[in-house]
Design a protein around this motif. Structure first.
Motif, PDB file in Angstrom:
ATOM      1  N   LEU A 181       0.839  -1.190   0.000  1.00  0.00           N
ATOM      2  CA  LEU A 181       0.000   0.000   0.000  1.00  0.00           C
ATOM      3  C   LEU A 181       0.878   1.246   0.000  1.00  0.00           C
ATOM      4  CD1 LEU A 181      -2.516  -0.965   2.861  1.00  0.00           C
ATOM      5  CD2 LEU A 181      -2.758  -1.409   0.418  1.00  0.00           C
ATOM      6  N   GLU A 182       0.265   2.370  -0.298  1.00  0.00           N
ATOM      7  CA  GLU A 182       0.924   3.655  -0.125  1.00  0.00           C
ATOM      8  C   GLU A 182       0.578   4.177   1.266  1.00  0.00           C
ATOM      9  OE1 GLU A 182      -0.142   6.304  -3.242  1.00  0.00           O
ATOM     10  OE2 GLU A 182       0.525   4.957  -4.853  1.00  0.00           O
ATOM     11  N   GLY A 183       1.592   4.383   2.099  1.00  0.00           N
ATOM     12  CA  GLY A 183       1.337   4.780   3.471  1.00  0.00           C
ATOM     13  C   GLY A 183       1.202   3.568   4.375  1.00  0.00           C
ATOM     14  N   PHE A 184       0.747   3.807   5.603  1.00  0.00           N
ATOM     15  CA  PHE A 184       0.644   2.757   6.607  1.00  0.00           C
ATOM     16  C   PHE A 184      -0.312   1.643   6.169  1.00  0.00           C
ATOM     17  CE2 PHE A 184       2.038   4.283  11.045  1.00  0.00           C
ATOM     18  CZ  PHE A 184       3.053   5.060  10.521  1.00  0.00           C
ATOM     19  N   ALA A 185       0.051   0.404   6.532  1.00  0.00           N
ATOM     20  CA  ALA A 185      -0.902  -0.703   6.530  1.00  0.00           C
ATOM     21  C   ALA A 185      -1.331  -0.927   7.975  1.00  0.00           C
ATOM     22  CB  ALA A 185      -0.270  -1.959   5.958  1.00  0.00           C
ATOM     23  N   TYR A 186      -2.638  -1.031   8.204  1.00  0.00           N
ATOM     24  CA  TYR A 186      -3.166  -1.120   9.561  1.00  0.00           C
ATOM     25  C   TYR A 186      -3.805  -2.463   9.902  1.00  0.00           C
ATOM     26  CZ  TYR A 186      -2.713   3.968  10.073  1.00  0.00           C
ATOM     27  OH  TYR A 186      -2.227   5.257  10.163  1.00  0.00           O
ATOM     28  N   ALA A 187      -4.162  -3.253   8.910  1.00  0.00           N
ATOM     29  CA  ALA A 187      -4.887  -4.487   9.198  1.00  0.00           C
ATOM     30  C   ALA A 187      -4.599  -5.515   8.118  1.00  0.00           C
ATOM     31  CB  ALA A 187      -6.397  -4.220   9.277  1.00  0.00           C
ATOM     32  N   VAL A 188      -4.672  -6.792   8.510  1.00  0.00           N
ATOM     33  CA  VAL A 188      -4.475  -7.885   7.563  1.00  0.00           C
ATOM     34  C   VAL A 188      -5.355  -9.054   7.985  1.00  0.00           C
ATOM     35  CG1 VAL A 188      -2.475  -8.735   8.885  1.00  0.00           C
ATOM     36  CG2 VAL A 188      -2.767  -9.405   6.473  1.00  0.00           C
ATOM     37  N   ALA A 189      -5.879  -9.771   7.004  1.00  0.00           N
ATOM     38  CA  ALA A 189      -6.667 -10.978   7.255  1.00  0.00           C
ATOM     39  C   ALA A 189      -6.349 -11.979   6.159  1.00  0.00           C
ATOM     40  CB  ALA A 189      -8.160 -10.667   7.270  1.00  0.00           C
ATOM     41  N   ALA A 190      -6.134 -13.231   6.548  1.00  0.00           N
ATOM     42  CA  ALA A 190      -5.868 -14.292   5.575  1.00  0.00           C
ATOM     43  C   ALA A 190      -7.171 -14.933   5.133  1.00  0.00           C
ATOM     44  CB  ALA A 190      -4.950 -15.346   6.177  1.00  0.00           C
ATOM     45  N   LEU A 191      -7.286 -15.234   3.839  1.00  0.00           N
ATOM     46  CA  LEU A 191      -8.474 -15.921   3.345  1.00  0.00           C
ATOM     47  C   LEU A 191      -8.483 -17.362   3.849  1.00  0.00           C
ATOM     48  CD1 LEU A 191      -8.577 -13.381   1.615  1.00  0.00           C
ATOM     49  CD2 LEU A 191      -9.312 -14.802  -0.299  1.00  0.00           C
ATOM     50  N   PRO A 192      -9.674 -17.954   4.045  1.00  0.00           N
ATOM     51  CA  PRO A 192      -9.759 -19.297   4.633  1.00  0.00           C
ATOM     52  C   PRO A 192      -9.023 -20.370   3.849  1.00  0.00           C
ATOM     53  CG  PRO A 192     -11.904 -18.228   4.700  1.00  0.00           C
ATOM     54  CD  PRO A 192     -11.013 -17.335   3.889  1.00  0.00           C
ATOM     55  N   ASP A 193      -8.909 -20.219   2.513  1.00  0.00           N
ATOM     56  CA  ASP A 193      -8.217 -21.242   1.736  1.00  0.00           C
ATOM     57  C   ASP A 193      -6.704 -21.047   1.708  1.00  0.00           C
ATOM     58  OD1 ASP A 193      -7.874 -19.092   0.039  1.00  0.00           O
ATOM     59  OD2 ASP A 193      -8.995 -19.957  -1.641  1.00  0.00           O
ATOM     60  N   GLY A 194      -6.207 -19.988   2.334  1.00  0.00           N
ATOM     61  CA  GLY A 194      -4.778 -19.746   2.406  1.00  0.00           C
ATOM     62  C   GLY A 194      -4.139 -19.266   1.127  1.00  0.00           C
ATOM     63  N   SER A 195      -4.928 -18.956   0.121  1.00  0.00           N
ATOM     64  CA  SER A 195      -4.364 -18.567  -1.176  1.00  0.00           C
ATOM     65  C   SER A 195      -3.866 -17.136  -1.188  1.00  0.00           C
ATOM     66  CB  SER A 195      -5.412 -18.732  -2.280  1.00  0.00           C
ATOM     67  OG  SER A 195      -6.514 -17.856  -2.051  1.00  0.00           O
ATOM     68  N   SER A 196      -4.451 -16.280  -0.356  1.00  0.00           N
ATOM     69  CA  SER A 196      -4.112 -14.869  -0.377  1.00  0.00           C
ATOM     70  C   SER A 196      -4.535 -14.223   0.934  1.00  0.00           C
ATOM     71  CB  SER A 196      -4.775 -14.167  -1.570  1.00  0.00           C
ATOM     72  OG  SER A 196      -6.174 -14.375  -1.566  1.00  0.00           O
ATOM     73  N   ALA A 197      -4.175 -12.955   1.070  1.00  0.00           N
ATOM     74  CA  ALA A 197      -4.545 -12.176   2.243  1.00  0.00           C
ATOM     75  C   ALA A 197      -5.078 -10.837   1.785  1.00  0.00           C
ATOM     76  CB  ALA A 197      -3.349 -11.991   3.168  1.00  0.00           C
ATOM     77  N   ILE A 198      -5.826 -10.182   2.650  1.00  0.00           N
ATOM     78  CA  ILE A 198      -6.308  -8.830   2.386  1.00  0.00           C
ATOM     79  C   ILE A 198      -5.537  -7.882   3.283  1.00  0.00           C
ATOM     80  CG2 ILE A 198      -8.291  -7.285   2.383  1.00  0.00           C
ATOM     81  CD1 ILE A 198     -10.075  -9.672   1.979  1.00  0.00           C
ATOM     82  N   LEU A 199      -4.975  -6.849   2.688  1.00  0.00           N
ATOM     83  CA  LEU A 199      -4.202  -5.844   3.393  1.00  0.00           C
ATOM     84  C   LEU A 199      -4.966  -4.529   3.315  1.00  0.00           C
ATOM     85  CD1 LEU A 199      -1.423  -5.328   4.794  1.00  0.00           C
ATOM     86  CD2 LEU A 199      -0.554  -4.675   2.530  1.00  0.00           C
ATOM     87  N   ALA A 200      -5.081  -3.832   4.435  1.00  0.00           N
ATOM     88  CA  ALA A 200      -5.848  -2.585   4.482  1.00  0.00           C
ATOM     89  C   ALA A 200      -5.036  -1.507   5.171  1.00  0.00           C
ATOM     90  CB  ALA A 200      -7.160  -2.798   5.240  1.00  0.00           C
ATOM     91  N   GLY A 201      -5.327  -0.246   4.784  1.00  0.00           N
ATOM     92  CA  GLY A 201      -4.576   0.812   5.427  1.00  0.00           C
ATOM     93  C   GLY A 201      -4.991   2.207   5.042  1.00  0.00           C
ATOM     94  N   ALA A 202      -3.982   3.057   4.885  1.00  0.00           N
ATOM     95  CA  ALA A 202      -4.180   4.493   4.706  1.00  0.00           C
ATOM     96  C   ALA A 202      -5.086   4.799   3.531  1.00  0.00           C
ATOM     97  CB  ALA A 202      -2.825   5.170   4.508  1.00  0.00           C
ATOM     98  N   ALA A 203      -5.837   5.900   3.665  1.00  0.00           N
ATOM     99  CA  ALA A 203      -6.692   6.435   2.594  1.00  0.00           C
ATOM    100  C   ALA A 203      -7.690   5.406   2.068  1.00  0.00           C
ATOM    101  CB  ALA A 203      -5.831   6.975   1.451  1.00  0.00           C
ATOM    102  N   GLY A 204      -8.173   4.537   2.940  1.00  0.00           N
ATOM    103  CA  GLY A 204      -9.189   3.567   2.558  1.00  0.00           C
ATOM    104  C   GLY A 204      -8.710   2.491   1.612  1.00  0.00           C
ATOM    105  N   GLN A 205      -7.400   2.250   1.557  1.00  0.00           N
ATOM    106  CA  GLN A 205      -6.859   1.277   0.606  1.00  0.00           C
ATOM    107  C   GLN A 205      -7.113  -0.160   1.055  1.00  0.00           C
ATOM    108  OE1 GLN A 205      -2.731   2.493  -1.072  1.00  0.00           O
ATOM    109  NE2 GLN A 205      -2.919   3.505   0.923  1.00  0.00           N
ATOM    110  N   LEU A 206      -7.416  -1.008   0.076  1.00  0.00           N
ATOM    111  CA  LEU A 206      -7.548  -2.453   0.257  1.00  0.00           C
ATOM    112  C   LEU A 206      -6.806  -3.146  -0.879  1.00  0.00           C
ATOM    113  CD1 LEU A 206     -11.329  -2.936   1.139  1.00  0.00           C
ATOM    114  CD2 LEU A 206      -9.415  -3.536   2.622  1.00  0.00           C
ATOM    115  N   ARG A 207      -6.038  -4.180  -0.553  1.00  0.00           N
ATOM    116  CA  ARG A 207      -5.332  -4.947  -1.574  1.00  0.00           C
ATOM    117  C   ARG A 207      -5.462  -6.430  -1.273  1.00  0.00           C
ATOM    118  NH1 ARG A 207      -5.081  -0.521  -3.321  1.00  0.00           N
ATOM    119  NH2 ARG A 207      -3.283   0.684  -4.072  1.00  0.00           N
TER     120      ARG A 207
END
Length: 308
Positions: free
Chosen positions: A273-299
C-alpha cells in the motif's frame, strides 16, 4: 478569507478516505467486513466493493471479531478520550443485540472466549475488561500502566493475554483476576497479538508485534519467548495463515511480510500500500490475504511465495 463555494466543493470531493483499521472475513468466507471512521462496510471478496453498510453508532470503530459459532459480530471502538464501547450484532441478519460499555477511552480490541459467552476488551483507559456477551456488568482489571492495545483469549487454557503501550504482555486468569505471568521483552508498545491456529507440537504459540520493529513468538502458558525477528519497518497488525505455517505482518511502510515461526525467515509479499498498513486478514483457503490501510486502501495479496 473563505473560499468560493465551487472551490470548497472540489476540495471536499478530493479529501482522502480515512484509513481502514480492521478486517474480518465472514463465516461463510464469501465477504469481508471492514472498519474505518467512515463506518463498517460489508464487501464482496470478489472485487472488495461495498455491498452493504452496517449502522454502527461508534464514532471510531477499531476492531471486528466474529464469535466462534459465527452468529455474532463484535465491533469495538467508541470516542477517543471520551467513551469506549463494544456493539454485538447478530449475523447475518444485522440486528443490534447488545452494547457493552468499555470505559472512558477507545476500546481498541475485542476477543471472544471459546463458547462465545464472554469477551475480553482492550481499552485505551489502561484497563482490560471481561464482559458477558449479552450485556451486564463486566470485570475490570488494571494490569497495564498505559493503554491496552490488544487482547487474545487462549481457549484451551482459559487464559487472557493483554498487550499494552507499556511494552508488556500480561497473562491473566479471568476467573480470579490474577496475573499469572508478565512478558516484558518488547522495548516499545506492543500493538497486536495473534494465536497460532491448528494442531502443533508443544504449548500454544502466540505472535506479538511491537513498535520496536519486532515480531516475537511466545509460549505464554509457560512464559517462554521462543524466538523473534526484527523487521525493516514497524509492524502494526498480525494474522496467521490458516495452517499456522506463517504469521503475516502488516507494516508502517505499507508492506506485508510473512514470517516462518520456526526459521524466522521473512518473505516480502506484494503488492503493498501507499502509506501505513493497519490491518491484515488471511483468506480461509490460504491462497491470499487482504491488506488494508491508509486512505481507505484495500489490496488482495497472493501468498504463493510462501509454503502454506
Amino acid at each position: 478569507m473563505s473560499l468560493p463555494p465551487s472551490i470548497a466543493i472540489v476540495l471536499l470531493a478530493a479529501a482522502p478516505a480515512p484509513p481502514i483499521v480492521a478486517l474480518a472475513i465472514t463465516p461463510d468466507g464469501a465477504q469481508v467486513v471492514t472498519a474505518s471512521q467512515a463506518g463498517v462496510q460489508i464487501r464482496s471478496l470478489a472485487d472488495l466493493k461495498t455491498k452493504q453498510s452496517l449502522a454502527t453508532e461508534l464514532v471510531q470503530p477499531s476492531d471486528l471479531a466474529f464469535s466462534p459459532d459465527g452468529k455474532l459480530l463484535a465491533i469495538a471502538g467508541g470516542s477517543p478520550t471520551e467513551q469506549g464501547r463494544v456493539e454485538i450484532w447478530a449475523w447475518p441478519v444485522l440486528t443490534l443485540k447488545a452494547t457493552l460499555p468499555a470505559g472512558a477511552d477507545l476500546a481498541y480490541r475485542v476477543a471472544w472466549n471459546a463458547d462465545g459467552s464472554q469477551l475480553a476488551i482492550a481499552g485505551g483507559d489502561r484497563k482490560l475488561r471481561i464482559a458477558p456477551a449479552g450485556g451486564g456488568e463486566s470485570n475490570t482489571y488494571e494490569c497495564h500502566s498505559a493503554a491496552v492495545l490488544a487482547a487474545a483469549w487462549l481457549p484451551a487454557d482459559n487464559l487472557v493475554l493483554s498487550a499494552g503501550g507499556d511494552q508488556s504482555i500480561r497473562v491473566l486468569e479471568p476467573a480470579t483476576g490474577n496475573i499469572r505471568r508478565s512478558l516484558d521483552n518488547h522495548t516499545a508498545a506492543v500493538r497486536d497479538l495473534a494465536i497460532r491456529p491448528g494442531q502443533h507440537d508443544g504449548p500454544v504459540m502466540v505472535a506479538s508485534c511491537g513498535a520496536d520493529r519486532t515480531v516475537r513468538f511466545w509460549q505464554p502458558t509457560i512464559g517462554r519467548l521462543v524466538r523473534f525477528v526484527r523487521l525493516p519497518s514497524p509492524p502494526t497488525a498480525l494474522a496467521w495463515t490458516p495452517s499456522g505455517s506463517h504469521v503475516l505482518a502488516a507494516c508502517e511502510d505499507g508492506r506485508l511480510r510473512a514470517i516462518d515461526p520456526q526459521t524466522i525467515e521473512v518473505v516480502e509479499l506484494a503488492p503493498g500500500l501507499e502509506g501505513f498498513a493497519y490491518a491484515v486478514a488471511a483468506l480461509p483457503d490460504g491462497s491470499s490475504a487482504i491488506l488494508a490501510g491508509a486512505a481507505g486502501q484495500l489490496r488482495i495479496v497472493p501468498l504463493d511465495a510462501i509454503k502454506r
